[in-house]
Design a protein around this motif. Sequence first.
Motif, mmCIF file in Angstrom:
data_model
loop_
_atom_site.group_PDB
_atom_site.id
_atom_site.type_symbol
_atom_site.label_atom_id
_atom_site.label_comp_id
_atom_site.label_asym_id
_atom_site.label_seq_id
_atom_site.Cartn_x
_atom_site.Cartn_y
_atom_site.Cartn_z
ATOM 1 N N ASN A 69 0.459 -0.927 -0.125
ATOM 2 C CA ASN A 69 -0.010 0.180 0.616
ATOM 3 C C ASN A 69 0.885 0.761 0.426
ATOM 4 O OD1 ASN A 69 -2.405 -1.163 0.076
ATOM 5 N ND2 ASN A 69 -2.890 -0.563 2.235
ATOM 6 N N TYR A 89 0.748 5.403 0.577
ATOM 7 C CA TYR A 89 -0.237 6.405 0.513
ATOM 8 C C TYR A 89 0.198 7.722 0.359
ATOM 9 C CZ TYR A 89 -2.015 2.254 4.216
ATOM 10 O OH TYR A 89 -2.588 1.629 4.682
ATOM 11 N N LEU A 110 -0.157 11.586 1.122
ATOM 12 C CA LEU A 110 -1.088 12.509 2.017
ATOM 13 C C LEU A 110 -0.535 14.230 1.405
ATOM 14 C CD1 LEU A 110 0.305 11.214 5.438
ATOM 15 C CD2 LEU A 110 -1.675 10.269 4.065
ATOM 16 N N ILE A 122 -0.735 1.239 9.482
ATOM 17 C CA ILE A 122 -0.034 1.433 8.270
ATOM 18 C C ILE A 122 1.670 0.626 8.932
ATOM 19 C CG2 ILE A 122 -0.340 3.486 7.034
ATOM 20 C CD1 ILE A 122 1.731 4.503 7.937
ATOM 21 N N SER A 134 3.791 -0.963 3.682
ATOM 22 C CA SER A 134 3.236 0.083 3.024
ATOM 23 C C SER A 134 4.244 1.709 3.452
ATOM 24 C CB SER A 134 2.672 0.454 4.370
ATOM 25 O OG SER A 134 1.157 -0.087 4.856
ATOM 26 N N VAL A 137 4.480 6.240 2.597
ATOM 27 C CA VAL A 137 3.832 7.304 2.614
ATOM 28 C C VAL A 137 5.171 7.966 2.041
ATOM 29 C CG1 VAL A 137 2.657 9.279 4.026
ATOM 30 C CG2 VAL A 137 2.752 6.678 5.311
ATOM 31 N N THR A 158 4.549 12.122 1.686
ATOM 32 C CA THR A 158 3.550 13.258 1.529
ATOM 33 C C THR A 158 4.230 14.210 0.957
ATOM 34 O OG1 THR A 158 2.951 14.305 4.090
ATOM 35 C CG2 THR A 158 4.843 12.810 3.860
ATOM 36 N N CYS A 160 -3.860 5.187 -1.885
ATOM 37 C CA CYS A 160 -4.459 5.966 -1.525
ATOM 38 C C CYS A 160 -4.344 7.498 -0.988
ATOM 39 C CB CYS A 160 -4.989 4.592 -0.238
ATOM 40 S SG CYS A 160 -6.033 6.004 1.102
ATOM 41 N N ILE A 162 -4.814 10.594 0.327
ATOM 42 C CA ILE A 162 -5.590 11.890 1.784
ATOM 43 C C ILE A 162 -5.462 12.674 1.727
ATOM 44 C CG2 ILE A 162 -6.124 11.260 3.667
ATOM 45 C CD1 ILE A 162 -5.280 8.357 4.199
ATOM 46 N N LEU A 165 -8.920 -1.146 2.306
ATOM 47 C CA LEU A 165 -6.629 -1.345 2.051
ATOM 48 C C LEU A 165 -6.711 -2.514 2.483
ATOM 49 C CD1 LEU A 165 -5.713 2.590 3.044
ATOM 50 C CD2 LEU A 165 -5.697 1.488 0.845
#
Length: 390
Positions: A8, A10, A12, A161, A176, A178, A180, A299, A301, A383
Amino acid sequence: MGNIQDHNVYILGAGFSKDAGAPLVHDFLDRARELFDDPDSELDQRERDLFEQVFKFKREVAKAREKFRIDLDNIEQLFGLVEMSQRLGSDPPAPREATVYLIAKTLELAVATSTSKRPVARMSLVSGYAAQASFINHVRRQPGGGDSFETDIYTHFALMITGKYDDPRRLASRSSTVITFNYDLVLDDSLGRAGAKPSYELADAVFDEPDDNERVVPVLKLHGSTNWAICECGQIHVLSRKATADPVMFRSKKCIKCGKTGLRLLLVPPSWDKSEYSKVMQPVWKRAVEAIKRATRICVIGYSMPEADAFFKFLLALGLAENDRLYKLIVVDWVRPGIPSPLENTTEARWRGMLESVFIGRRFEFVPHGFASFISNNIQHLLHRGEQIS
């Protein structure tokens, strides 16, 4: 990474940190002005002087409004103007450094004053899992006991996460990452509360705190961070706390490489040209593309995909061009009730306009209720995570 089948990613934006008190793009300068005007705010005189430099620059640029339409209340546009002005030699470095500091200090104080107001996520342990589940020590048991728990939404997200909610048998094949755009430490601090830490993927950076082999999650900060500093010699320092939390210490801190004082916050403007920062930030940007290439789900966000940020569109396109495993792209945003959608200027419309129609029909999902609702309700289902909780 050879055995990771389920990855996954993410992405942000500012909307992710909104419930933590971080101001959004269009009210950021208003919040900074409130802090400046408040004699009881935690700004020392040196910091007030820096804030005043930014407001002075804004007043001077406002003269252009007689001929040109520009939104000077938008902190991203103001930061971009300051950056360009310095690049062209129109202004000395002072306004840019003042703008960077205003951003970091406003984020610090805005987030610090709202920790008790964060929304809460509630969950229960699914029947069949042991009560010693790995997340139990990081949440509060709800009144009445039993297997019902609660925590703030950011700790909840961090536990998600890091795999603390997952079936332990599946952890070895999951990961996972991230990506950002946020300068703040909302996620970084939440990972600490979940017994983990961010891995920034900065090359040759010096860390104030040693690596203690905690569980790590790649956190790729494309625009820098309020705990990153850089010396004129090029050495990057990752601080143990926000640089603005102890301004006197930060001003006197010496570079570990050359021994000089005068470290600068490493914040990259969210504008068209990031070439000045390419050398120090390239490892982060490269890792972001690699993460998108391997993603099975993405994903997004609280990131509106602004038209001005062509940099990220190209980065996303490079990653997706070599991705043959992606089967879900989820975009989470908050849509104000009563406004018809999609409209040309909405987040959903911008994403739909960028994606191919067949992909939209099969892989794309837009969630219009914002991060707090998403994290508290359907995040596990969308998810494929969190088998231990309901």
